[in-house]
Design a protein around this motif. Structure first.
Motif, PDB file in Angstrom:
ATOM      1  N   LEU A 167       3.014  10.066 -29.113  1.00 41.31           N
ATOM      2  CA  LEU A 167       2.694   9.782 -27.533  1.00 41.31           C
ATOM      3  C   LEU A 167       3.713   9.768 -26.351  1.00 41.31           C
ATOM      4  O   LEU A 167       3.903  11.178 -25.832  1.00 41.31           O
ATOM      5  CB  LEU A 167       1.747   9.377 -26.847  1.00 41.31           C
ATOM      6  N   SER A 168       4.591   9.599 -26.576  1.00 40.77           N
ATOM      7  CA  SER A 168       5.751   9.355 -26.230  1.00 40.77           C
ATOM      8  C   SER A 168       6.653   9.831 -26.694  1.00 40.77           C
ATOM      9  O   SER A 168       7.228  11.571 -25.529  1.00 40.77           O
ATOM     10  CB  SER A 168       6.439   7.681 -26.662  1.00 40.77           C
ATOM     11  N   GLU A 169       7.116  10.702 -27.766  1.00 42.63           N
ATOM     12  CA  GLU A 169       7.995  11.958 -27.847  1.00 42.63           C
ATOM     13  C   GLU A 169       7.357  13.182 -27.004  1.00 42.63           C
ATOM     14  O   GLU A 169       8.328  13.921 -26.987  1.00 42.63           O
ATOM     15  CB  GLU A 169       7.809  11.995 -29.943  1.00 42.63           C
ATOM     16  N   ILE A 189      15.400  11.508 -18.350  1.00 44.15           N
ATOM     17  CA  ILE A 189      14.190  10.970 -17.211  1.00 44.15           C
ATOM     18  C   ILE A 189      14.261  10.518 -16.346  1.00 44.15           C
ATOM     19  O   ILE A 189      12.510  10.972 -16.071  1.00 44.15           O
ATOM     20  CB  ILE A 189      13.757  10.410 -19.063  1.00 44.15           C
ATOM     21  N   GLN A 190      14.040   9.202 -16.146  1.00 42.26           N
ATOM     22  CA  GLN A 190      14.402   8.089 -14.728  1.00 42.26           C
ATOM     23  C   GLN A 190      14.660   9.689 -13.526  1.00 42.26           C
ATOM     24  O   GLN A 190      12.946   9.537 -12.844  1.00 42.26           O
ATOM     25  CB  GLN A 190      14.885   7.728 -14.325  1.00 42.26           C
ATOM     26  N   LYS A 191      15.107  10.253 -13.518  1.00 41.20           N
ATOM     27  CA  LYS A 191      15.535  11.115 -12.507  1.00 41.20           C
ATOM     28  C   LYS A 191      14.295  12.277 -12.437  1.00 41.20           C
ATOM     29  O   LYS A 191      13.924  12.257 -11.302  1.00 41.20           O
ATOM     30  CB  LYS A 191      16.487  12.394 -12.511  1.00 41.20           C
ATOM     31  N   ALA A 192      14.151  12.463 -13.414  1.00 37.92           N
ATOM     32  CA  ALA A 192      12.595  13.543 -12.986  1.00 37.92           C
ATOM     33  C   ALA A 192      11.682  13.234 -13.113  1.00 37.92           C
ATOM     34  O   ALA A 192      10.992  13.906 -12.168  1.00 37.92           O
ATOM     35  CB  ALA A 192      12.506  14.831 -15.103  1.00 37.92           C
ATOM     36  N   LEU A 193      11.236  12.110 -13.847  1.00 41.02           N
ATOM     37  CA  LEU A 193      10.266  11.448 -12.925  1.00 41.02           C
ATOM     38  C   LEU A 193       9.960  10.971 -11.681  1.00 41.02           C
ATOM     39  O   LEU A 193       9.537  11.559 -10.450  1.00 41.02           O
ATOM     40  CB  LEU A 193      10.351  10.028 -13.640  1.00 41.02           C
ATOM     41  N   LEU A 194      11.556  10.804 -11.025  1.00 38.97           N
ATOM     42  CA  LEU A 194      11.374  10.778  -9.576  1.00 38.97           C
ATOM     43  C   LEU A 194      11.138  12.063  -8.427  1.00 38.97           C
ATOM     44  O   LEU A 194       9.903  12.253  -7.448  1.00 38.97           O
ATOM     45  CB  LEU A 194      12.475   9.963  -9.208  1.00 38.97           C
ATOM     46  N   ALA A 211      -1.804   8.796 -16.487  1.00 37.31           N
ATOM     47  CA  ALA A 211      -2.769   8.089 -17.455  1.00 37.31           C
ATOM     48  C   ALA A 211      -1.969   7.996 -18.219  1.00 37.31           C
ATOM     49  O   ALA A 211      -2.541   6.373 -19.106  1.00 37.31           O
ATOM     50  CB  ALA A 211      -3.533   9.741 -17.439  1.00 37.31           C
ATOM     51  N   LEU A 212      -0.280   8.180 -18.289  1.00 39.58           N
ATOM     52  CA  LEU A 212       0.334   7.625 -19.518  1.00 39.58           C
ATOM     53  C   LEU A 212       0.689   6.174 -18.597  1.00 39.58           C
ATOM     54  O   LEU A 212       0.322   4.889 -19.978  1.00 39.58           O
ATOM     55  CB  LEU A 212       1.563   8.161 -19.759  1.00 39.58           C
ATOM     56  N   MET A 213       0.485   5.577 -17.879  1.00 40.24           N
ATOM     57  CA  MET A 213       0.857   4.632 -17.709  1.00 40.24           C
ATOM     58  C   MET A 213      -0.240   3.448 -17.853  1.00 40.24           C
ATOM     59  O   MET A 213      -0.854   2.411 -17.603  1.00 40.24           O
ATOM     60  CB  MET A 213       1.199   4.471 -15.360  1.00 40.24           C
ATOM     61  N   ASP A 214      -1.477   4.372 -17.403  1.00 35.55           N
ATOM     62  CA  ASP A 214      -2.862   3.539 -17.758  1.00 35.55           C
ATOM     63  C   ASP A 214      -2.790   3.376 -18.874  1.00 35.55           C
ATOM     64  O   ASP A 214      -3.517   1.785 -19.582  1.00 35.55           O
ATOM     65  CB  ASP A 214      -4.192   4.624 -17.761  1.00 35.55           C
ATOM     66  N   LYS A 255       6.435  -5.121 -24.506  1.00 37.25           N
ATOM     67  CA  LYS A 255       6.675  -3.905 -25.474  1.00 37.25           C
ATOM     68  C   LYS A 255       5.900  -2.954 -24.292  1.00 37.25           C
ATOM     69  O   LYS A 255       4.879  -3.096 -23.610  1.00 37.25           O
ATOM     70  CB  LYS A 255       5.819  -3.847 -26.667  1.00 37.25           C
ATOM     71  N   ARG A 256       7.079  -1.798 -24.041  1.00 33.98           N
ATOM     72  CA  ARG A 256       6.747  -0.618 -23.614  1.00 33.98           C
ATOM     73  C   ARG A 256       6.889   0.854 -24.465  1.00 33.98           C
ATOM     74  O   ARG A 256       8.173   0.571 -24.802  1.00 33.98           O
ATOM     75  CB  ARG A 256       6.983  -0.375 -21.996  1.00 33.98           C
ATOM     76  N   PHE A 257       6.010   1.401 -23.847  1.00 36.64           N
ATOM     77  CA  PHE A 257       6.274   2.795 -24.932  1.00 36.64           C
ATOM     78  C   PHE A 257       6.661   3.904 -23.760  1.00 36.64           C
ATOM     79  O   PHE A 257       6.740   4.692 -24.527  1.00 36.64           O
ATOM     80  CB  PHE A 257       4.955   3.182 -25.538  1.00 36.64           C
ATOM     81  N   PHE A 258       5.843   3.307 -22.270  1.00 42.26           N
ATOM     82  CA  PHE A 258       6.805   4.351 -21.523  1.00 42.26           C
ATOM     83  C   PHE A 258       7.892   3.376 -20.294  1.00 42.26           C
ATOM     84  O   PHE A 258       7.822   3.521 -19.564  1.00 42.26           O
ATOM     85  CB  PHE A 258       5.937   5.333 -20.719  1.00 42.26           C
ATOM     86  N   PRO A 259       8.992   3.445 -20.525  1.00 45.39           N
ATOM     87  CA  PRO A 259       9.397   2.168 -20.077  1.00 45.39           C
ATOM     88  C   PRO A 259      10.607   2.854 -18.327  1.00 45.39           C
ATOM     89  O   PRO A 259      10.447   2.394 -17.693  1.00 45.39           O
ATOM     90  CB  PRO A 259      10.753   1.436 -21.345  1.00 45.39           C
ATOM     91  N   GLU A 260      10.294   4.083 -18.762  1.00 46.49           N
ATOM     92  CA  GLU A 260      11.339   4.778 -17.880  1.00 46.49           C
ATOM     93  C   GLU A 260      10.018   5.224 -16.898  1.00 46.49           C
ATOM     94  O   GLU A 260      10.320   5.348 -15.852  1.00 46.49           O
ATOM     95  CB  GLU A 260      11.458   6.516 -17.953  1.00 46.49           C
TER      96      GLU A 260
END
Ligand code: HEM
Length: 272
Positions: A167-169, A189-194, A211-214, A255-260
């Motif tokens: 999912l992360s990839e 990735i962080q810049k894009a997420l902002l 949804a990924l955060m959930d 553990k976090r799969f979506f750390p950014e």
């Protein structure tokens, strides 16, 4: 047999009883109900609960894995609408998984201790499906190969998973395809997420990010709930699988799969 006008008539279209599909033949109820076999001597009342709850978890894990694979496919095809539908289902299953621990907690530690020593060295550690779930979410397969000697069927299963991606990839590749990042790199990735969270034209991707955060949060909530239940049952004893028990499980809470996605929260402004 058909009852027409009060008379019994034979209907040739009705299949013979042994071939007819029934509730139990379709769902394999006989086989299913033969799979709960307590081993403790003398018998321990709560062992049946313990077995059933684990089996039910494994069934839900099976469904989550099935849904995760289709989620990875739909996201890979940029089909966000289908993926939202699947996220909703997976999220509903997680809620059940978390709540189910309430049933297990009706067992007291003294009742658990009546059969716990019989379980050595078996442990949730060895749940292959849970590892598959972590790998399909984004954990590195290499980290799990160390468990392979535990069960011979593990290695081929883990290798097979590699073809699905995670999912992360898939999420990172989607950012690439949408030209929000030039290459996969955590800062980019962080810049894009902002940008996604603060520019209304990326509303669909922001919904996906949530949804990924959930998903990440629910997996964490399961871990929290499990470790809390474990402490209630065994305190600071070692696990049957040989780990430090609560001390080991507490480490998995980071553990976090979506750390950014977690990281950028600190830097978000009111947005649009
Ligand atoms: C009385 C109930 C339970 C106790 C005392 C317990 C205890 C533990 C302990 C101590 C560990 C660490 C490994 C070890 O040394 O054994 C562990 C891991 C684990 N348990 Fe449980 N557990 C219980 C119920 C469950 C249930 C119902 C599930 C559902 C499938 C489950 C799934 C897992 C999984 C997947 C792990 C591996 C976690 C990881 O490595 O991140 N456990 N459990």
């Amino acid at each position: 047999m058909n009852l027409v006008g009060g008379k019994a008539t034979l209907n040739p279209k009705i299949p013979s009883p042994e071939k007819e599909l029934t509730y139990s033949s379709y769902l394999k109820i006989k086989e299913l109900l033969s799979l709960q076999n307590p081993i403790a001597t003398p018998e321990a009342h709560d062992e049946l609960l313990f077995i059933i709850i684990h089996q039910v978890y494994e069934l839900w894990f099976k469904l989550i894995l099935f849904e995760l694979k289709s989620l990875i496919l739909s996201l890979g095809n940029n089909d966000l609408i289908s993926s939202f539908h699947t996220f909703k289902r997976v999220s509903a299953i997680f809620k059940v998984l978390i709540q189910q621990l309430d049933v297990l907690e009706t067992m007291t530690p003294t009742d658990f201790n009546k059969f716990r020593s019989n379980l050595n060295p078996a442990s949730g550690f060895q749940s292959l499906q849970f590892r598959e779930l972590e790998i399909l979410s984004g954990a590195s397969i290499e980290d799990y190969k160390k468990f392979a000697p535990l069960e011979p069927e593990w290695l081929p299963k883990l290798n097979q998973l590699q073809s699905h991606g995670s999912l992360s990839e898939t999420f990172k590749n989607l950012l690439l395809k949408r030209k929000l990042i030039p290459q996969i790199d955590s800062d980019l990735i962080q810049k894009a997420l902002l940008e996604i969270y603060q520019n209304p034209k990326h509303h669909d991707l922001q919904t996906l990010c949530e949804a990924l955060m959930d998903y990440d949060e629910q997996l964490l909530l399961w871990r929290y709930r499990h470790v809390q239940m474990v402490e209630r049952m065994i305190g600071m004893k070692r696990g049957t699988g040989g780990s430090l028990g609560v001390a080991y499980l507490s480490q998995t809470l980071s553990k976090r799969f979506f750390p950014e996605l977690w990281e950028i929260r600190t830097h978000l402004s009111p947005g649009y």
